[in-house]
Design a protein around this motif. Sequence first.
Motif, PDB file in Angstrom:
ATOM      1  N   ILE A 253      -4.274   6.205  -4.199  1.00 32.08           N
ATOM      2  CA  ILE A 253      -3.385   5.588  -3.290  1.00 32.08           C
ATOM      3  C   ILE A 253      -2.723   6.454  -2.175  1.00 32.08           C
ATOM      4  CG2 ILE A 253      -1.267   3.993  -3.123  1.00 32.08           C
ATOM      5  CD1 ILE A 253      -1.863   2.933  -5.924  1.00 32.08           C
ATOM      6  N   LEU A 254      -3.039   6.145  -0.770  1.00 29.41           N
ATOM      7  CA  LEU A 254      -2.226   7.235   0.029  1.00 29.41           C
ATOM      8  C   LEU A 254      -1.362   6.326   0.778  1.00 29.41           C
ATOM      9  CD1 LEU A 254      -6.042   8.329   1.103  1.00 29.41           C
ATOM     10  CD2 LEU A 254      -4.216   9.481  -0.401  1.00 29.41           C
ATOM     11  N   PRO A 255      -0.558   7.302   1.418  1.00 21.55           N
ATOM     12  CA  PRO A 255       0.714   6.558   2.357  1.00 21.55           C
ATOM     13  C   PRO A 255       0.145   6.397   3.496  1.00 21.55           C
ATOM     14  CG  PRO A 255       1.026   8.995   2.145  1.00 21.55           C
ATOM     15  CD  PRO A 255      -0.036   8.521   1.249  1.00 21.55           C
ATOM     16  N   ASN A 256       0.563   5.484   4.348  1.00 16.53           N
ATOM     17  CA  ASN A 256       0.369   5.183   5.890  1.00 16.53           C
ATOM     18  C   ASN A 256       1.629   5.641   6.552  1.00 16.53           C
ATOM     19  OD1 ASN A 256      -2.177   3.972   5.684  1.00 16.53           O
ATOM     20  ND2 ASN A 256      -1.084   1.882   4.964  1.00 16.53           N
ATOM     21  N   HIS A 257       1.428   5.690   7.832  1.00 15.13           N
ATOM     22  CA  HIS A 257       2.635   6.420   8.717  1.00 15.13           C
ATOM     23  C   HIS A 257       3.898   5.596   8.732  1.00 15.13           C
ATOM     24  CE1 HIS A 257       0.578   3.706  11.484  1.00 15.13           C
ATOM     25  NE2 HIS A 257       1.777   3.741  12.181  1.00 15.13           N
ATOM     26  N   ASP A 258       3.510   4.068   8.445  1.00 18.69           N
ATOM     27  CA  ASP A 258       4.523   3.351   8.525  1.00 18.69           C
ATOM     28  C   ASP A 258       5.377   2.966   7.289  1.00 18.69           C
ATOM     29  OD1 ASP A 258       2.539   1.814   7.436  1.00 18.69           O
ATOM     30  OD2 ASP A 258       2.613   0.120   8.446  1.00 18.69           O
ATOM     31  N   GLY A 259       5.017   3.782   6.287  1.00 12.19           N
ATOM     32  CA  GLY A 259       5.529   3.723   4.886  1.00 12.19           C
ATOM     33  C   GLY A 259       4.891   2.887   3.891  1.00 12.19           C
ATOM     34  N   SER A 260       3.860   2.129   4.425  1.00 11.70           N
ATOM     35  CA  SER A 260       2.952   1.155   3.531  1.00 11.70           C
ATOM     36  C   SER A 260       1.986   2.133   2.941  1.00 11.70           C
ATOM     37  CB  SER A 260       2.630   0.173   4.367  1.00 11.70           C
ATOM     38  OG  SER A 260       1.626   0.674   5.380  1.00 11.70           O
ATOM     39  N   PHE A 261       1.218   1.456   2.045  1.00 16.60           N
ATOM     40  CA  PHE A 261      -0.014   2.352   1.427  1.00 16.60           C
ATOM     41  C   PHE A 261      -1.206   1.692   1.570  1.00 16.60           C
ATOM     42  CE2 PHE A 261       4.034   2.869  -0.734  1.00 16.60           C
ATOM     43  CZ  PHE A 261       4.101   4.324  -0.794  1.00 16.60           C
ATOM     44  N   GLN A 262      -2.429   2.514   1.456  1.00 15.48           N
ATOM     45  CA  GLN A 262      -3.834   1.923   1.519  1.00 15.48           C
ATOM     46  C   GLN A 262      -4.399   2.745   0.217  1.00 15.48           C
ATOM     47  OE1 GLN A 262      -6.431   4.241   4.042  1.00 15.48           O
ATOM     48  NE2 GLN A 262      -4.500   5.279   5.093  1.00 15.48           N
ATOM     49  N   MET A 263      -5.547   2.039   0.105  1.00 13.39           N
ATOM     50  CA  MET A 263      -6.398   2.541  -1.006  1.00 13.39           C
ATOM     51  C   MET A 263      -7.820   1.916  -1.005  1.00 13.39           C
ATOM     52  SD  MET A 263      -5.138   0.377  -4.334  1.00 13.39           S
ATOM     53  CE  MET A 263      -5.973   1.353  -5.708  1.00 13.39           C
ATOM     54  N   SER A 264      -8.853   2.537  -1.692  1.00 13.69           N
ATOM     55  CA  SER A 264     -10.028   1.959  -1.670  1.00 13.69           C
ATOM     56  C   SER A 264     -10.957   2.030  -2.835  1.00 13.69           C
ATOM     57  CB  SER A 264     -11.020   2.595  -0.344  1.00 13.69           C
ATOM     58  OG  SER A 264     -11.000   3.802  -0.663  1.00 13.69           O
ATOM     59  N   ALA A 265     -11.910   1.163  -3.207  1.00 10.51           N
ATOM     60  CA  ALA A 265     -12.998   1.243  -4.279  1.00 10.51           C
ATOM     61  C   ALA A 265     -14.455   1.173  -3.760  1.00 10.51           C
ATOM     62  CB  ALA A 265     -12.407   0.142  -5.211  1.00 10.51           C
ATOM     63  N   ASP A 266     -15.250   2.038  -4.088  1.00  8.04           N
ATOM     64  CA  ASP A 266     -16.535   1.983  -3.529  1.00  8.04           C
ATOM     65  C   ASP A 266     -17.554   1.410  -4.349  1.00  8.04           C
ATOM     66  OD1 ASP A 266     -15.364   3.095  -1.038  1.00  8.04           O
ATOM     67  OD2 ASP A 266     -16.217   5.143  -1.508  1.00  8.04           O
ATOM     68  N   LEU A 267     -18.416   0.641  -4.119  1.00  6.69           N
ATOM     69  CA  LEU A 267     -19.333   0.001  -4.992  1.00  6.69           C
ATOM     70  C   LEU A 267     -20.602   0.493  -4.540  1.00  6.69           C
ATOM     71  CD1 LEU A 267     -20.130  -1.933  -7.461  1.00  6.69           C
ATOM     72  CD2 LEU A 267     -20.033  -3.888  -5.623  1.00  6.69           C
ATOM     73  N   GLU A 268     -21.447   1.279  -5.469  1.00  7.87           N
ATOM     74  CA  GLU A 268     -22.829   1.486  -5.351  1.00  7.87           C
ATOM     75  C   GLU A 268     -23.792   0.224  -5.532  1.00  7.87           C
ATOM     76  OE1 GLU A 268     -25.857   3.128  -4.183  1.00  7.87           O
ATOM     77  OE2 GLU A 268     -24.306   4.486  -4.475  1.00  7.87           O
ATOM     78  N   LEU A 269     -24.493  -0.004  -4.338  1.00  5.88           N
ATOM     79  CA  LEU A 269     -25.291  -1.236  -4.400  1.00  5.88           C
ATOM     80  C   LEU A 269     -26.779  -0.991  -4.375  1.00  5.88           C
ATOM     81  CD1 LEU A 269     -23.181  -3.756  -2.525  1.00  5.88           C
ATOM     82  CD2 LEU A 269     -23.673  -3.800  -5.000  1.00  5.88           C
ATOM     83  N   SER A 270     -27.177   0.457  -4.621  1.00  5.09           N
ATOM     84  CA  SER A 270     -28.623   0.779  -4.312  1.00  5.09           C
ATOM     85  C   SER A 270     -29.464   0.090  -5.033  1.00  5.09           C
ATOM     86  CB  SER A 270     -28.578   2.394  -4.096  1.00  5.09           C
ATOM     87  OG  SER A 270     -28.051   3.086  -5.617  1.00  5.09           O
ATOM     88  N   SER A 271     -29.214  -0.046  -6.314  1.00  3.88           N
ATOM     89  CA  SER A 271     -30.050  -0.622  -7.258  1.00  3.88           C
ATOM     90  C   SER A 271     -29.820  -2.203  -7.578  1.00  3.88           C
ATOM     91  CB  SER A 271     -30.051  -0.081  -8.672  1.00  3.88           C
ATOM     92  OG  SER A 271     -28.688  -0.224  -9.143  1.00  3.88           O
TER      93      SER A 271
END
Length: 364
Positions: A253-271
Amino acid sequence: MRHLTVEPLIASLLMMHLHGAAAVTHSLKYFETASSGVTNFPEYVMVGLVDDVEMVHYDSNTRRAEPKQDWMSRITADDPQYWQQQTENSKSNQQLYKADMETLKQRFNQTGGAHIIQLMYGCEWDDETNEVKGYAQDGYDGEDFISFDLKTETFIAPKQQAVITKHKWDNDRAVIERYKNYLTHECPDWGKKYVKYGRSSLMRTELPSVSLLQKTSSSPVSCHATGFYPDRATLFWRKDGEELHEDVDLGEILPNHDGSFQMSADLELSSVAAADWRRYDCVFQLSGVKEDIVTRLDEKEIMTNEEKPAHITFIIIIAAVALLALVIIAVGGVMFHRNRRAKCPPTSDNSSELSEQLNPEPEG
């Protein structure tokens, strides 16, 4: 090592670990750091957190406890001497840490160099059940030194150099009662006061925008949530309604410049076959919010910055140039025929008259 100071210096950390309509768990947490031989860093720093938001700060350079949130200033209406008392407590702890540092350096046979003592302590409590969990632990030079086990009311010493402290405190009932009383009574009592002062700010929630991103067609698909608050959130992938753990890379979880937050989840779909993509979805959960944000995996909804292959781009350029050439040729042909018709001699009986008009005789 010194005993834990139990004056109301400790602030609260509001935490909401349970999701949805479940009861909210709050917590109060403090960090104290003392250093020796560390350049460009205060000898002593105390930080109080409420809901992972810093609300009070003291260091040996400023030598005063200061509110870090506007709502913490309201406490003076109930206790005009609050900030002065916190400053005096911190100054006292600063001196105690100096003595602790020398004691530890002797136990570890150290004479110089850079060294750091860290103390973290606080409590968590459930609003509905009033169940309280307390913790207190010391570290030295980045490793655990000694901690207090509230359940057994004993101290744990993972380092041989801490055994002498453990034996001393385990055999001093006054020390144990002081730890126990603070962690189970004073800590949650003060924490509830801080939560009350900052409720409008601490309890607010902001939902994110969720997008599906992919760098190239062979890259993992990233489920990206940004703009949420607070940072007590969960993001995960599901397949057929079951949470996935394999082939998933969860980001921080990372902060944004406006005080809110962001995050991501990567899914491997090659198979994964394209026909099975519809079985996957991304789920975002925010503590204190009942409804989840569910984003189904749909190829048409994926945003990408992948460029077209070079050979395809080349073919498109060649086709465009050829088309432009044809247009130029066609326009040129039309103009050529128009000009030719204009310059050809007419076949009518007026040809001689016209010729004289276009080519007049020079005047005499």
